[in-house]
Scaffold this motif. Structure first.
Motif, PDB file in Angstrom:
ATOM      1  N   GLU A 190       0.972   1.791  -3.684  1.00  0.00           N
ATOM      2  CA  GLU A 190      -0.397   2.321  -3.765  1.00  0.00           C
ATOM      3  C   GLU A 190      -1.334   1.283  -4.397  1.00  0.00           C
ATOM      4  O   GLU A 190      -2.181   1.600  -5.222  1.00  0.00           O
ATOM      5  N   GLU A 191      -1.126   0.036  -3.979  1.00  0.00           N
ATOM      6  CA  GLU A 191      -1.868  -1.092  -4.529  1.00  0.00           C
ATOM      7  C   GLU A 191      -3.188  -1.286  -3.776  1.00  0.00           C
ATOM      8  O   GLU A 191      -3.193  -1.588  -2.589  1.00  0.00           O
ATOM      9  N   ARG A 192      -4.311  -1.099  -4.469  1.00  0.00           N
ATOM     10  CA  ARG A 192      -5.633  -1.198  -3.836  1.00  0.00           C
ATOM     11  C   ARG A 192      -5.961  -2.624  -3.395  1.00  0.00           C
ATOM     12  O   ARG A 192      -6.775  -2.826  -2.507  1.00  0.00           O
ATOM     13  N   TRP A 193      -5.286  -3.606  -4.002  1.00  0.00           N
ATOM     14  CA  TRP A 193      -5.524  -5.017  -3.663  1.00  0.00           C
ATOM     15  C   TRP A 193      -4.456  -5.545  -2.701  1.00  0.00           C
ATOM     16  O   TRP A 193      -4.209  -6.736  -2.637  1.00  0.00           O
ATOM     17  N   ALA A 194      -3.847  -4.647  -1.940  1.00  0.00           N
ATOM     18  CA  ALA A 194      -2.729  -5.025  -1.059  1.00  0.00           C
ATOM     19  C   ALA A 194      -3.087  -6.158  -0.104  1.00  0.00           C
ATOM     20  O   ALA A 194      -2.304  -7.093   0.089  1.00  0.00           O
ATOM     21  N   LYS A 195      -4.248  -6.083   0.511  1.00  0.00           N
ATOM     22  CA  LYS A 195      -4.636  -7.092   1.501  1.00  0.00           C
ATOM     23  C   LYS A 195      -4.715  -8.484   0.880  1.00  0.00           C
ATOM     24  O   LYS A 195      -4.161  -9.451   1.411  1.00  0.00           O
ATOM     25  N   GLY A 196      -5.386  -8.589  -0.259  1.00  0.00           N
ATOM     26  CA  GLY A 196      -5.540  -9.886  -0.918  1.00  0.00           C
ATOM     27  C   GLY A 196      -4.227 -10.436  -1.443  1.00  0.00           C
ATOM     28  O   GLY A 196      -3.966 -11.646  -1.346  1.00  0.00           O
ATOM     29  N   ILE A 197      -3.378  -9.552  -1.989  1.00  0.00           N
ATOM     30  CA  ILE A 197      -2.083 -10.000  -2.515  1.00  0.00           C
ATOM     31  C   ILE A 197      -1.194 -10.480  -1.377  1.00  0.00           C
ATOM     32  O   ILE A 197      -0.533 -11.519  -1.474  1.00  0.00           O
ATOM     33  N   ALA A 198      -1.160  -9.735  -0.275  1.00  0.00           N
ATOM     34  CA  ALA A 198      -0.346 -10.121   0.879  1.00  0.00           C
ATOM     35  C   ALA A 198      -0.784 -11.480   1.422  1.00  0.00           C
ATOM     36  O   ALA A 198       0.050 -12.340   1.731  1.00  0.00           O
ATOM     37  N   LYS A 199      -2.083 -11.682   1.513  1.00  0.00           N
ATOM     38  CA  LYS A 199      -2.615 -12.957   2.006  1.00  0.00           C
ATOM     39  C   LYS A 199      -2.213 -14.107   1.074  1.00  0.00           C
ATOM     40  O   LYS A 199      -1.793 -15.176   1.532  1.00  0.00           O
ATOM     41  N   TRP A 248       0.819  -1.209   0.000  1.00  0.00           N
ATOM     42  CA  TRP A 248       0.000   0.000   0.000  1.00  0.00           C
ATOM     43  C   TRP A 248       0.861   1.270   0.000  1.00  0.00           C
ATOM     44  O   TRP A 248       0.630   2.187  -0.789  1.00  0.00           O
ATOM     45  N   GLU A 249       1.855   1.313   0.877  1.00  0.00           N
ATOM     46  CA  GLU A 249       2.652   2.530   1.034  1.00  0.00           C
ATOM     47  C   GLU A 249       3.583   2.799  -0.135  1.00  0.00           C
ATOM     48  O   GLU A 249       3.777   3.943  -0.542  1.00  0.00           O
ATOM     49  N   TYR A 250       4.181   1.739  -0.694  1.00  0.00           N
ATOM     50  CA  TYR A 250       5.175   1.927  -1.750  1.00  0.00           C
ATOM     51  C   TYR A 250       4.639   1.616  -3.150  1.00  0.00           C
ATOM     52  O   TYR A 250       5.270   1.976  -4.136  1.00  0.00           O
ATOM     53  N   ARG A 267      -5.608  -4.021 -19.431  1.00  0.00           N
ATOM     54  CA  ARG A 267      -5.065  -4.506 -20.700  1.00  0.00           C
ATOM     55  C   ARG A 267      -3.745  -3.830 -21.034  1.00  0.00           C
ATOM     56  O   ARG A 267      -2.933  -4.368 -21.779  1.00  0.00           O
ATOM     57  N   LYS A 268      -3.530  -2.649 -20.486  1.00  0.00           N
ATOM     58  CA  LYS A 268      -2.344  -1.870 -20.818  1.00  0.00           C
ATOM     59  C   LYS A 268      -1.180  -2.097 -19.858  1.00  0.00           C
ATOM     60  O   LYS A 268      -0.020  -2.045 -20.251  1.00  0.00           O
ATOM     61  N   ILE A 269      -1.498  -2.301 -18.579  1.00  0.00           N
ATOM     62  CA  ILE A 269      -0.456  -2.421 -17.552  1.00  0.00           C
ATOM     63  C   ILE A 269      -0.577  -3.762 -16.845  1.00  0.00           C
ATOM     64  O   ILE A 269      -1.674  -4.154 -16.442  1.00  0.00           O
ATOM     65  N   ASP A 270       0.535  -4.458 -16.685  1.00  0.00           N
ATOM     66  CA  ASP A 270       0.518  -5.750 -16.008  1.00  0.00           C
ATOM     67  C   ASP A 270      -0.001  -5.579 -14.581  1.00  0.00           C
ATOM     68  O   ASP A 270       0.423  -4.657 -13.872  1.00  0.00           O
ATOM     69  N   PRO A 271      -0.917  -6.440 -14.147  1.00  0.00           N
ATOM     70  CA  PRO A 271      -1.482  -6.324 -12.797  1.00  0.00           C
ATOM     71  C   PRO A 271      -0.438  -6.368 -11.677  1.00  0.00           C
ATOM     72  O   PRO A 271      -0.695  -5.871 -10.581  1.00  0.00           O
ATOM     73  N   ALA A 272       0.731  -6.936 -11.956  1.00  0.00           N
ATOM     74  CA  ALA A 272       1.767  -7.052 -10.919  1.00  0.00           C
ATOM     75  C   ALA A 272       2.696  -5.838 -10.865  1.00  0.00           C
ATOM     76  O   ALA A 272       3.601  -5.791 -10.027  1.00  0.00           O
ATOM     77  N   THR A 273       2.466  -4.850 -11.717  1.00  0.00           N
ATOM     78  CA  THR A 273       3.369  -3.700 -11.805  1.00  0.00           C
ATOM     79  C   THR A 273       3.541  -2.988 -10.461  1.00  0.00           C
ATOM     80  O   THR A 273       4.656  -2.683 -10.032  1.00  0.00           O
ATOM     81  N   LYS A 274       2.452  -2.710  -9.774  1.00  0.00           N
ATOM     82  CA  LYS A 274       2.534  -1.973  -8.502  1.00  0.00           C
ATOM     83  C   LYS A 274       3.199  -2.800  -7.409  1.00  0.00           C
ATOM     84  O   LYS A 274       3.896  -2.257  -6.544  1.00  0.00           O
ATOM     85  N   THR A 275       2.990  -4.117  -7.448  1.00  0.00           N
ATOM     86  CA  THR A 275       3.643  -4.991  -6.463  1.00  0.00           C
ATOM     87  C   THR A 275       5.151  -4.970  -6.660  1.00  0.00           C
ATOM     88  O   THR A 275       5.916  -4.847  -5.687  1.00  0.00           O
TER      89      THR A 275
END
Length: 300
Positions: A157-166, A153-155, A198-206
């Motif tokens: 700004e991933e809105r799905w942070a909770k689900g990805i962390a889990k 979230w902090e670095y 479609r434009k940006i890989d979903p893992a980019t923010k992670t």
């Protein structure tokens, strides 16, 4: 450049830095030497360029690219937070300009062994300086669920942070997460498919989040923004190119605060009221430039 690196916003940076002979400039994020090359060309015959980077591969490439300029190019492998000490060791009291290009170089992105790229398989490393002890894999496999969530979230700004962390915690309980593609697959599964861009890989923010934390990028940026302008002579300028909102926000807010604090003595003046963005032509020629934002401030 030798590895196909295309520097961004070159003409805009050169114009803001007001390059000319008998001047001294610092490229604090040397990379492959693209911006430095232009600075040296435009400060002929006697301008000096201090080039800094903490990436060993970048230093090697830039050294080759800038070799024709001889002693006018002074190159050092160092973290830019140590710029004050470095200039002191060179017996340089003031400089005419400082450039920070905070983007990844093509050299880093295209080498899958470095772990920055979402494409291809490679170790989950992400260290810009191989002398750093912690890799991204160390964070991914050792941070608590809460720490992982906060990092995303902090670095990122991933809105799905909770689900990805889990999902990361569940996966590493079965087997350590050691590669870029292993992490990418986890993120792809954790974010509902209907929200995949479609434009940006979903893992980019992670990937961004762990890269920033591994290299302490925001902490380093904060320090150089607070100290770098003090190294400028009157009329000297600092240019910063950022590539995501966390960096750009820090640059904007720091420049504005320093301008307000120095109103009586007028020690810093913001030159760019709004960030300068790449032209449509540059974005077409170099797609990696699309998110670049350039800001500049002057020692008054």
């Amino acid at each position: 450049m030798g590895f196909g690196h295309i520097p961004v916003l070159v003409e805009e940076v050169m114009s803001l830095l007001q390059c000319g002979p008998q001047k001294t400039y610092v490229d604090a994020t040397l990379g492959g030497g693209g911006h430095a090359l232009e600075i040296l060309k435009r400060t002929e015959p006697d301008g000096i360029l201090i080039g800094i980077d903490w990436d060993e591969d970048a230093i090697a490439e830039a050294t080759k690219a800038l070799m024709p300029f001889g002693a006018r190019a002074k190159i050092t492998r160092e973290n830019f937070v140590h710029l004050p000490e470095l200039l002191k060791s060179e017996k340089i009291e003031e400089v005419d300009g400082i450039l920070l290009d905070l983007g990844l170089s093509s050299l880093q992105i295209e080498d899958t062994e470095r772990g920055f790229s979402l494409k291809g398989e490679g170790p989950l490393d992400m260290r810009m300086d191989q002398r750093l002890e912690r890799r991204a894999a160390d964070l991914v496999n050792c941070l608590s669920l809460q720490e992982l969530q906060e990092t995303l979230w902090e670095y990122g700004e991933e809105r799905w942070a909770k689900g990805i962390a889990k999902a990361m915690v569940e996966e590493r309980a079965r087997t350590p997460i050691e590669t870029t593609q292993a992490l990418r697959r986890i993120v792809h599964r954790a974010i509902p498919r209907r929200f995949h861009s479609r434009k940006i890989d979903p893992a980019t923010k992670t990937f961004q989040a762990f890269r920033i934390r591994v290299n302490e990028e925001l902490e380093n940026l904060k320090e150089i923004l607070e100290t770098g302008w003090r190294l400028l002579r009157k009329g000297g300028r600092m240019c910063v190119i950022s590539f995501h909102s966390l960096e750009d926000r820090m640059v904007k807010e720091t420049f504005r605060r320093l301008e307000r604090e120095g109103e009586d003595g007028s020690v810093l003046r913001v030159i760019t009221k709004k960030p300068i963005r790449p032209s449509e032509e540059e974005r077409r020629r170099n797609p990696r430039s699309r998110s670049a934002r350039l800001r500049c401030a002057e020692r008054a």
